[in-house]
Motif scaffolding. Structure first.
Motif, PDB file in Angstrom:
ATOM      1  N   ARG A  46       0.824  -1.217   0.000  1.00  0.00           N
ATOM      2  CA  ARG A  46       0.000   0.000   0.000  1.00  0.00           C
ATOM      3  C   ARG A  46       0.857   1.266   0.000  1.00  0.00           C
ATOM      4  NH1 ARG A  46      -3.629  -3.215   3.146  1.00  0.00           N
ATOM      5  NH2 ARG A  46      -2.606  -2.649   5.090  1.00  0.00           N
ATOM      6  N   LYS A  47       2.072   1.147   0.503  1.00  0.00           N
ATOM      7  CA  LYS A  47       2.973   2.297   0.496  1.00  0.00           C
ATOM      8  C   LYS A  47       3.306   2.728  -0.931  1.00  0.00           C
ATOM      9  CE  LYS A  47       3.967   2.795   4.981  1.00  0.00           C
ATOM     10  NZ  LYS A  47       3.840   4.058   5.737  1.00  0.00           N
ATOM     11  N   TYR A  48       3.215   1.776  -1.855  1.00  0.00           N
ATOM     12  CA  TYR A  48       3.578   2.057  -3.247  1.00  0.00           C
ATOM     13  C   TYR A  48       2.354   2.050  -4.167  1.00  0.00           C
ATOM     14  CZ  TYR A  48       8.018   0.694  -1.149  1.00  0.00           C
ATOM     15  OH  TYR A  48       9.099   0.602  -0.324  1.00  0.00           O
ATOM     16  N   SER A  49       1.188   2.335  -3.586  1.00  0.00           N
ATOM     17  CA  SER A  49      -0.041   2.274  -4.380  1.00  0.00           C
ATOM     18  C   SER A  49      -0.016   3.265  -5.535  1.00  0.00           C
ATOM     19  CB  SER A  49      -1.253   2.530  -3.484  1.00  0.00           C
ATOM     20  OG  SER A  49      -1.146   3.788  -2.833  1.00  0.00           O
ATOM     21  N   LEU A  50       0.499   4.467  -5.279  1.00  0.00           N
ATOM     22  CA  LEU A  50       0.536   5.479  -6.332  1.00  0.00           C
ATOM     23  C   LEU A  50       1.501   5.072  -7.438  1.00  0.00           C
ATOM     24  CD1 LEU A  50      -0.924   8.154  -6.781  1.00  0.00           C
ATOM     25  CD2 LEU A  50       1.056   9.330  -5.836  1.00  0.00           C
ATOM     26  N   GLN A  51       2.658   4.518  -7.053  1.00  0.00           N
ATOM     27  CA  GLN A  51       3.625   4.072  -8.044  1.00  0.00           C
ATOM     28  C   GLN A  51       3.096   2.862  -8.818  1.00  0.00           C
ATOM     29  OE1 GLN A  51       4.589   5.300  -4.965  1.00  0.00           O
ATOM     30  NE2 GLN A  51       5.091   7.112  -6.165  1.00  0.00           N
ATOM     31  N   HIS A  52       2.343   1.999  -8.111  1.00  0.00           N
ATOM     32  CA  HIS A  52       1.721   0.866  -8.785  1.00  0.00           C
ATOM     33  C   HIS A  52       0.720   1.357  -9.828  1.00  0.00           C
ATOM     34  CE1 HIS A  52       0.306  -3.199  -9.343  1.00  0.00           C
ATOM     35  NE2 HIS A  52      -0.923  -2.840  -9.064  1.00  0.00           N
ATOM     36  N   MET A  53       0.010   2.429  -9.498  1.00  0.00           N
ATOM     37  CA  MET A  53      -0.930   3.002 -10.440  1.00  0.00           C
ATOM     38  C   MET A  53      -0.196   3.540 -11.667  1.00  0.00           C
ATOM     39  SD  MET A  53      -3.620   6.142  -9.865  1.00  0.00           S
ATOM     40  CE  MET A  53      -2.322   7.365  -9.860  1.00  0.00           C
ATOM     41  N   VAL A  54       0.960   4.192 -11.448  1.00  0.00           N
ATOM     42  CA  VAL A  54       1.762   4.695 -12.564  1.00  0.00           C
ATOM     43  C   VAL A  54       2.218   3.540 -13.451  1.00  0.00           C
ATOM     44  CG1 VAL A  54       3.925   5.849 -13.181  1.00  0.00           C
ATOM     45  CG2 VAL A  54       2.537   6.737 -11.307  1.00  0.00           C
ATOM     46  N   PHE A  55       2.664   2.444 -12.819  1.00  0.00           N
ATOM     47  CA  PHE A  55       3.125   1.278 -13.584  1.00  0.00           C
ATOM     48  C   PHE A  55       1.999   0.706 -14.433  1.00  0.00           C
ATOM     49  CE2 PHE A  55       3.496  -3.464 -13.511  1.00  0.00           C
ATOM     50  CZ  PHE A  55       4.463  -3.551 -14.497  1.00  0.00           C
ATOM     51  N   GLN A  56       0.823   0.539 -13.821  1.00  0.00           N
ATOM     52  CA  GLN A  56      -0.302  -0.008 -14.575  1.00  0.00           C
ATOM     53  C   GLN A  56      -0.727   0.946 -15.695  1.00  0.00           C
ATOM     54  OE1 GLN A  56      -3.170  -0.970 -11.423  1.00  0.00           O
ATOM     55  NE2 GLN A  56      -2.734  -3.122 -11.816  1.00  0.00           N
ATOM     56  N   GLY A  57      -0.664   2.245 -15.398  1.00  0.00           N
ATOM     57  CA  GLY A  57      -1.011   3.229 -16.419  1.00  0.00           C
ATOM     58  C   GLY A  57      -0.064   3.172 -17.594  1.00  0.00           C
ATOM     59  N   PHE A  58       1.250   3.130 -17.311  1.00  0.00           N
ATOM     60  CA  PHE A  58       2.232   3.042 -18.388  1.00  0.00           C
ATOM     61  C   PHE A  58       2.024   1.773 -19.205  1.00  0.00           C
ATOM     62  CE2 PHE A  58       5.105   6.417 -16.849  1.00  0.00           C
ATOM     63  CZ  PHE A  58       5.552   6.892 -18.068  1.00  0.00           C
TER      64      PHE A  58
END
Length: 802
Positions: free
Chosen positions: A668-680
């Motif tokens: 959950r600490k990396y939820s925003l970065q995970h969102m960026v990865f999925q978006g890319f």
């Protein structure tokens, strides 16, 4: 009469089904992507804008100057609101909130007990209801929060606890609900559920006076921030800068001299809080940085643009097939204007179908996005504005992608068109199409390289040694603290449980148990103190998490008062001590004074987005409210979790059991970065798909231009591989040109993204090589599909047609 042109347009579209389908699919993907991103941007920039006083309401934020840096807080001391209200009569409204807090609520009735933990219990003063807008379903907003033991419930919470009694809204008023098994609250109001785009979420409203009465230390402490937020609403035209300057000189009336020198206050518009990375969103919410909004806007634009490029390529390639049709129409008397109008009608009809398909795709995409990003409680939905946006996008696409192909197809001269000499005089058009392909390849490669970089950074997050154990660790809160040791013994009696440690949290900083303090040497002034994280830990904590002791000893017992510290390397580095020098030294913190008995090797108490911070462990019993449970290897996880829960409930029958896995907390600490990865990843796939369609369009055009050449080469003995090479040679060149453009752009953008992380990978040559390699493979597969088909055609037919 009016339907005849549309009927003709429909027939032409159906006559070229494959062309129509590819164009429909390409445009639909581009418009869907653009619509979904537009909805996302609109949602993420709309937080708290729905309040009537939003444009005049500000959050009071704090800048705290420590010995080494300036820290920025979106929370402030609890007494601040009342002091501002009393001393600044020119401020129309000042209000405050405590929380949202994690609290246990329970009712008891003839059907039994209903008990749940609620994460968004918000303590607010009566002025809060005047500053922010709520939809009242029952109760009087002017009196609902005047009594300390009153409570206002949202509709969904009331439904949880009172169920069938909710058929009449007023019936919930006067009912009682128990808070933390001890305080009886009376329901005085019912409101609609909080909008999802609020920066301070709530499910239950409790009077701030109740919080103040039960937390006198927090409520009267000017030196600390304890999840309290202060808001002010100003008059129209009232100067924010003047007010900030007055507050800067006024605060010394209440703050200690050392705090007055270190603390400054500022006013931040509430409409900017959600997207601000300096102070961050409010407690219980998440921050969506503006740079992500700008990046999403750019992605939406470029994906739509390459969809339009794809449409232009396909349409101009298709023009070659319709050259004779144009020639016959012109011989029969059709004007160029009439031909343009006819082609535009076809494009308009195609675009109308595309918009309908795009809206359906968007609805499905939003459902997937909401589910995938449930970790940040995202709620994207279509509305009337979405349809209007789709129409605007349709008009833009019509202007960008439809007029040029229509003009090209209507420009053929009748004699040349009837002789099929449509390739002549088209070198400028071919050059333009090549430029479009280069543009598409460049965008595709930027997305692919970006996806590779983000994937590598996410892998780094998952695989980097954090300095402590994370696998098979279950964390739960202790409810009945009187039987801690008995509960531990019962758990350890089960061979499936390897170890149990009581603490305030795991080594990784936790939202629900985050304790900050200031440390200094006993002879230093308070203002010379440095910020640190404080964690409660028992004697098993170091061995449980495999923390490395560099000097000194572990705790030997749990104390009823503050006596001892175990500190990390980061903390003693700020005091210029070696681990051995630190042992036996005395430190003063906000909570008291103690002796350093141990130094541990640095571990990541923050996520890898941030640097390791000074940290000290204390063996003070009041701070040991969390059980860390390690599951032994090769155990039945489901059965072990059931045993843990059963044992916990036997010791705390009036509590609510809750647990979480440490690795999930880390994720959950990396939820925003995970969102960026999925978006890319998603946008890379979309760009590749649209790019392949555009490439297919240009290949179709080339296949028609080279029909005679291919036929002659085959008659002279050329192999299929040589024919494929004929088509591939030009595109390899275009791809290399695109890579030269894409590589530096991708390097710049990804370096900017990586710059935000304290621990990050470095860009490497293999990322770019892999990017162009994948692009080459995708391109060759697309070329092979079309060129092999041309190479296998009968050369006699090709020459006869020529």
């Amino acid at each position: 009469m009016t339907l005849k042109p549309l009927t003709l347009a429909w027939r032409n579209l159906m006559r070229h089904k494959s062309f129509t389908f590819i164009n429909l699919l390409g445009l639909s993907i581009g418009i869907t992507c653009c619509l979904a991103i537009t909805i996302f941007i609109r949602y993420e920039t709309s937080f708290d804008t729905y309040h009537q006083k939003a444009s005049r309401t500000y959050r009071v934020v704090e800048n705290f100057k420590s010995a080494e840096q300036v820290e920025h807080w979106n929370t402030t001391a609890y007494p601040l609101a009342e002091a501002l209200r009393n001393d600044f009569k020119e401020i129309p409204l000042v209000t405050q909130a405590a929380g949202p807090l994690h609290r246990l609520f329970k009712i008891e009735d003839e059907d039994g007990n209903v008990a749940r933990y609620e994460d968004h219990a918000l303590m607010v003063d009566p002025f809060y209801l005047q500053v922010f807008d709520f939809t009242w379903l029952a109760g009087n907003p002017e009196t609902a929060l005047t009594q300390p033991n009153s409570v206002v419930l949202t509709e969904s919470i009331a439904l949880k606890y009172f169920g069938t009694a909710m058929h009449e809204k007023q019936s919930v008023l006067g009912k009682h609900i128990l808070l933390e098994n001890k305080d009886e609250l009376t329901v005085t109001g019912l409101i609609a559920d909080a909008p999802h785009n609020t920066g301070l979420p709530y499910s239950v409203l409790i009077p701030y006076e109740f919080f103040k009465k039960n937390n006198p230390y927090f409520a009267n402490n000017w030196s600390g921030n304890y999840q309290g937020t202060t808001f002010v609403t100003l008059e129209k035209g009232q100067s924010v800068q003047d007010l900030e300057q007055r507050i800067a000189t006024w605060k010394k009336k209440y703050l200690k001299p050392e705090d007055d020198r270190r603390i400054t206050y500022a006013l931040q518009p509430i409409t900017e809080a959600h997207n601000d990375v300096v102070y961050g969103a409010g407690p219980g919410s998440y921050t969506m940085p503006l740079k992500f909004i700008y990046a999403a806007t750019g992605i939406a634009f470029f994906v739509l643009l390459i969809a339009c490029v794809n449409f232009i390529n396909l349409s101009t390639a298709q023009a070659a097939n319709r050259a004779k049709e144009v020639g016959i129409r012109k011989v029969m008397g059709s004007s160029r204007f009439g031909l343009v109008a006819q082609f535009l009608r076809e494009n308009f009809l195609l675009l109308a179908f595309t918009l309908v398909v795009s809206l359906a795709f968007t609805q499905m995409a939003l459902g997937y996005i909401n589910q995938t990003l449930a970790i940040i409680d995202l709620h994207l939905a279509m509305d009337t504005q979405t349809v209007l946006t789709a129409l605007v996008i349709g008009a833009v696409v019509m202007a960008l992608a439809c007029f040029y192909p229509a003009l090209v197809m209507s420009s053929y001269k009748p004699i040349e068109a009837l002789k099929s000499k449509f390739s002549g005089g088209a070198e400028q058009g071919i050059t333009f199409r090549r430029a479009l392909i280069v543009f598409q390849f460049a965008i595709v490669q930027i997305f692919i390289i970006g996806t590779i970089v983000v994937a590598a950074q996410m892998k780094y997050f998952k695989t980097k040694d954090l300095g402590f154990t994370t696998e098979s660790v279950v964390i739960t809160y202790l409810h009945n603290r009187e039987h801690d040791e008995t509960l531990r013994d019962q758990w350890l009696a089960n061979s499936a449980i390897a170890d149990v440690s009581f603490a305030s949290s795991s080594p990784l900083r936790s939202y629900h148990a985050r304790y900050g303090t200031s440390f200094r040497l006993p002879h230093q002034l308070e203002e010379e103190g440095q910020e640190a994280e404080m964690k409660g830990a028992d004697v098993r904590y170091l061995s449980f998490y495999n923390l490395t002791l560099l000097a000194g000893r572990n705790f030997t017992t749990v104390e009823d008062s503050l006596k001892e510290f175990i500190v990390n390397e980061k903390l003693i580095a700020g005091l210029h001590w070696t681990p051995d020098q630190a042992i036996g030294q005395h430190l003063t913190i906000n909570e008291g004074e103690g002796t350093i008995v141990g130094v541990v090797k640095d571990f990541h108490n923050e996520s890898l987005q941030d640097d390791i911070t000074p940290c000290l462990l204390i063996n003070w019993k009041p701070f040991l409210g969390v059980a860390n449970i390690k599951i032994a290897k090769n155990q039945n996880m489901e059965a072990t979790l059931a045993f843990i829960e059963k044992t916990w409930k036997a010791r705390s029958p009036d509590g609510i059991y809750y647990y979480d896995f440490l690795d999930k907390t880390l994720a959950r600490k990396y939820s925003l970065q995970h969102m960026v990865f999925q978006g890319f990843t998603a946008f890379a796939l979309l760009a590749i798909s649209i790019g392949c369609l555009g490439l297919y369009g240009l290949l179709s055009f080339m296949a028609l231009r080279k029909t005679k050449e291919v036929g002659i080469r085959k008659v002279l003995g050329a192999s299929v591989a040589q024919i494929v090479g004929l088509f591939s040679k030009e595109f390899i060149t275009l791809l290399l040109v695109a890579f030269v453009i894409a590589a530096p752009l991708a390097a710049y953008f990804m370096n900017e993204w990586l710059h935000d992380f304290a621990y990050r990978i470095s860009l490497s040559w293999w990322m770019f090589a892999l990017g162009i390699g994948l692009t080459v493979i995708i391109m060759l597969l697309t070329i092979a599909y079309k060129s092999i088909k041309s190479a296998l055609a009968n050369p006699v037919e090709a020459l006869r047609n020529e």
